[in-house]
Write a protein that holds these residues in place. Structure first.
Motif, PDB file in Angstrom:
ATOM      1  N   GLY A  29       0.804  -1.207   0.078  1.00  0.00           N
ATOM      2  CA  GLY A  29       0.039  -0.045   0.032  1.00  0.00           C
ATOM      3  C   GLY A  29       0.869   1.196  -0.082  1.00  0.00           C
ATOM      4  N   ARG A  30       0.286   2.263   0.644  1.00  0.00           N
ATOM      5  CA  ARG A  30       1.106   3.490   0.809  1.00  0.00           C
ATOM      6  C   ARG A  30       2.385   3.594   1.861  1.00  0.00           C
ATOM      7  NH1 ARG A  30      -1.905   7.978  -1.275  1.00  0.00           N
ATOM      8  NH2 ARG A  30      -1.060   9.202   0.216  1.00  0.00           N
ATOM      9  N   THR A  31       3.015   2.766   1.483  1.00  0.00           N
ATOM     10  CA  THR A  31       4.360   2.402   2.369  1.00  0.00           C
ATOM     11  C   THR A  31       5.351   3.632   2.186  1.00  0.00           C
ATOM     12  OG1 THR A  31       5.621   1.341   0.614  1.00  0.00           O
ATOM     13  CG2 THR A  31       4.354  -0.147   2.215  1.00  0.00           C
ATOM     14  N   PHE A  32       5.411   4.612   1.132  1.00  0.00           N
ATOM     15  CA  PHE A  32       6.210   5.490   1.295  1.00  0.00           C
ATOM     16  C   PHE A  32       5.823   6.590   2.314  1.00  0.00           C
ATOM     17  CE2 PHE A  32       3.145   8.460  -0.477  1.00  0.00           C
ATOM     18  CZ  PHE A  32       2.147   7.584  -1.084  1.00  0.00           C
ATOM     19  N   SER A  33       4.723   6.398   2.712  1.00  0.00           N
ATOM     20  CA  SER A  33       4.371   7.426   3.819  1.00  0.00           C
ATOM     21  C   SER A  33       4.713   7.150   5.207  1.00  0.00           C
ATOM     22  CB  SER A  33       2.803   7.564   3.876  1.00  0.00           C
ATOM     23  OG  SER A  33       1.989   6.308   4.394  1.00  0.00           O
TER      24      SER A  33
ATOM     25  N   SER B 151       1.974   8.020  17.181  1.00  0.00           N
ATOM     26  CA  SER B 151       1.592   6.865  17.695  1.00  0.00           C
ATOM     27  C   SER B 151       1.674   5.766  16.253  1.00  0.00           C
ATOM     28  CB  SER B 151      -0.073   6.766  17.924  1.00  0.00           C
ATOM     29  OG  SER B 151      -0.856   7.329  16.990  1.00  0.00           O
ATOM     30  N   TRP B 152       1.479   4.608  16.598  1.00  0.00           N
ATOM     31  CA  TRP B 152       1.297   3.561  15.647  1.00  0.00           C
ATOM     32  C   TRP B 152       0.405   3.506  14.848  1.00  0.00           C
ATOM     33  CZ3 TRP B 152       5.968   2.045  14.658  1.00  0.00           C
ATOM     34  CH2 TRP B 152       7.171   1.964  15.484  1.00  0.00           C
ATOM     35  N   ASN B 153       0.175   3.679  13.516  1.00  0.00           N
ATOM     36  CA  ASN B 153      -1.108   3.794  12.913  1.00  0.00           C
ATOM     37  C   ASN B 153      -1.487   2.579  12.215  1.00  0.00           C
ATOM     38  OD1 ASN B 153       0.968   6.450  12.113  1.00  0.00           O
ATOM     39  ND2 ASN B 153      -1.010   6.927  12.861  1.00  0.00           N
ATOM     40  N   TYR B 154      -0.676   1.721  11.861  1.00  0.00           N
ATOM     41  CA  TYR B 154      -1.078   0.462  11.021  1.00  0.00           C
ATOM     42  C   TYR B 154      -0.531  -0.870  11.729  1.00  0.00           C
ATOM     43  CZ  TYR B 154      -1.585   3.626   7.519  1.00  0.00           C
ATOM     44  OH  TYR B 154      -1.741   4.935   6.710  1.00  0.00           O
ATOM     45  N   TRP B 155      -1.644  -1.844  11.917  1.00  0.00           N
ATOM     46  CA  TRP B 155      -1.249  -3.121  12.655  1.00  0.00           C
ATOM     47  C   TRP B 155      -1.440  -4.336  11.780  1.00  0.00           C
ATOM     48  CZ3 TRP B 155       0.861  -2.916  17.369  1.00  0.00           C
ATOM     49  CH2 TRP B 155       0.744  -1.652  18.166  1.00  0.00           C
ATOM     50  N   GLY B 156      -0.633  -5.523  12.030  1.00  0.00           N
ATOM     51  CA  GLY B 156      -0.844  -6.599  11.371  1.00  0.00           C
ATOM     52  C   GLY B 156      -1.884  -7.540  11.911  1.00  0.00           C
ATOM     53  N   GLN B 157      -2.197  -8.675  11.567  1.00  0.00           N
ATOM     54  CA  GLN B 157      -3.118  -9.423  12.310  1.00  0.00           C
ATOM     55  C   GLN B 157      -2.599 -10.210  13.504  1.00  0.00           C
ATOM     56  OE1 GLN B 157      -6.765  -9.595  11.831  1.00  0.00           O
ATOM     57  NE2 GLN B 157      -6.114  -7.685  10.839  1.00  0.00           N
ATOM     58  N   GLY B 158      -1.150 -10.378  13.404  1.00  0.00           N
ATOM     59  CA  GLY B 158      -0.620 -11.200  14.426  1.00  0.00           C
ATOM     60  C   GLY B 158       0.044 -12.514  14.220  1.00  0.00           C
ATOM     61  N   THR B 159       0.926 -13.116  14.642  1.00  0.00           N
ATOM     62  CA  THR B 159       1.181 -14.340  14.472  1.00  0.00           C
ATOM     63  C   THR B 159       1.981 -14.970  15.811  1.00  0.00           C
ATOM     64  OG1 THR B 159       3.009 -15.544  13.372  1.00  0.00           O
ATOM     65  CG2 THR B 159       3.808 -13.623  13.966  1.00  0.00           C
ATOM     66  N   GLN B 160       1.408 -16.089  16.193  1.00  0.00           N
ATOM     67  CA  GLN B 160       1.351 -16.780  17.464  1.00  0.00           C
ATOM     68  C   GLN B 160       2.979 -17.360  17.621  1.00  0.00           C
ATOM     69  OE1 GLN B 160      -0.670 -17.047  20.218  1.00  0.00           O
ATOM     70  NE2 GLN B 160       1.012 -17.790  21.264  1.00  0.00           N
ATOM     71  N   VAL B 161       3.462 -17.152  18.513  1.00  0.00           N
ATOM     72  CA  VAL B 161       4.650 -17.783  18.913  1.00  0.00           C
ATOM     73  C   VAL B 161       4.371 -18.365  20.313  1.00  0.00           C
ATOM     74  CG1 VAL B 161       7.170 -17.528  19.813  1.00  0.00           C
ATOM     75  CG2 VAL B 161       6.182 -16.201  17.779  1.00  0.00           C
ATOM     76  N   THR B 162       4.697 -19.562  20.591  1.00  0.00           N
ATOM     77  CA  THR B 162       4.687 -20.268  21.634  1.00  0.00           C
ATOM     78  C   THR B 162       5.951 -21.262  21.997  1.00  0.00           C
ATOM     79  OG1 THR B 162       2.372 -20.855  21.105  1.00  0.00           O
ATOM     80  CG2 THR B 162       3.478 -22.078  23.179  1.00  0.00           C
ATOM     81  N   VAL B 163       6.258 -20.906  23.319  1.00  0.00           N
ATOM     82  CA  VAL B 163       7.785 -21.452  23.815  1.00  0.00           C
ATOM     83  C   VAL B 163       7.430 -22.320  25.084  1.00  0.00           C
ATOM     84  CG1 VAL B 163      10.054 -20.887  24.417  1.00  0.00           C
ATOM     85  CG2 VAL B 163       8.982 -19.232  22.954  1.00  0.00           C
ATOM     86  N   SER B 164       7.853 -23.267  24.784  1.00  0.00           N
ATOM     87  CA  SER B 164       7.599 -24.390  25.936  1.00  0.00           C
ATOM     88  C   SER B 164       8.835 -24.553  26.587  1.00  0.00           C
ATOM     89  CB  SER B 164       6.978 -25.738  25.326  1.00  0.00           C
ATOM     90  OG  SER B 164       7.918 -26.393  24.518  1.00  0.00           O
TER      91      SER B 164
END
Length: 119
Positions: free
Chosen positions: A26-30, A105-118
């Motif tokens: 998208g408008r990454t130049f901004s 402030s932070w304007n854009y967010w991704g959906q997230g990715t799960q990290v699980t450490v046992s």
């Protein structure tokens, strides 16, 4: 508008390493900064790492200093989070974020990715 897509999460054991990726479109130049936050179950979203290419500043959260490294692809609109010596307390959903030029402030967010450490 900017779209962020994370990838690379998974199930690991303590001491393992993992690299997360985030591709922007998208408008990454901004944008003038990108970063990572994480949120564990029942906890608030926590700052992990970020850098501003305009200000040439890189910052890390205290809990990941010395173990995590944020970097940017030189030609792609992508940012990475290299995580070494993972601990069970690193278990969380990791979110990529971007900030527009001039924004405090932070304007854009991704959906997230799960990290699980046992342990």
């Amino acid at each position: 508008q900017v779209e962020l897509v994370e990838s690379g999460g998974g199930l690991l054991q303590a001491g393992d390493s993992l690299r997360l990726s985030c591709e922007a479109s998208g408008r990454t130049f901004s944008n003038d900064a990108m970063g990572w936050f994480r949120q564990a179950p029942g906890k608030e979203r926590e700052f992990v790492a970020a850098f501003s290419w305009r200000a040439a500043i890189t910052r890390y959260g205290d809990s990941v200093k010395g173990r995590f490294t944020i970097s940017r692809h030189k030609t792609k609109n992508a940012v990475y989070l290299q995580m070494n010596n993972l601990k069970p307390e690193d278990t969380a959903v990791y979110y990529c974020t971007a900030r527009r030029v001039g924004s405090s402030s932070w304007n854009y967010w991704g959906q997230g990715t799960q990290v699980t450490v046992s342990s």
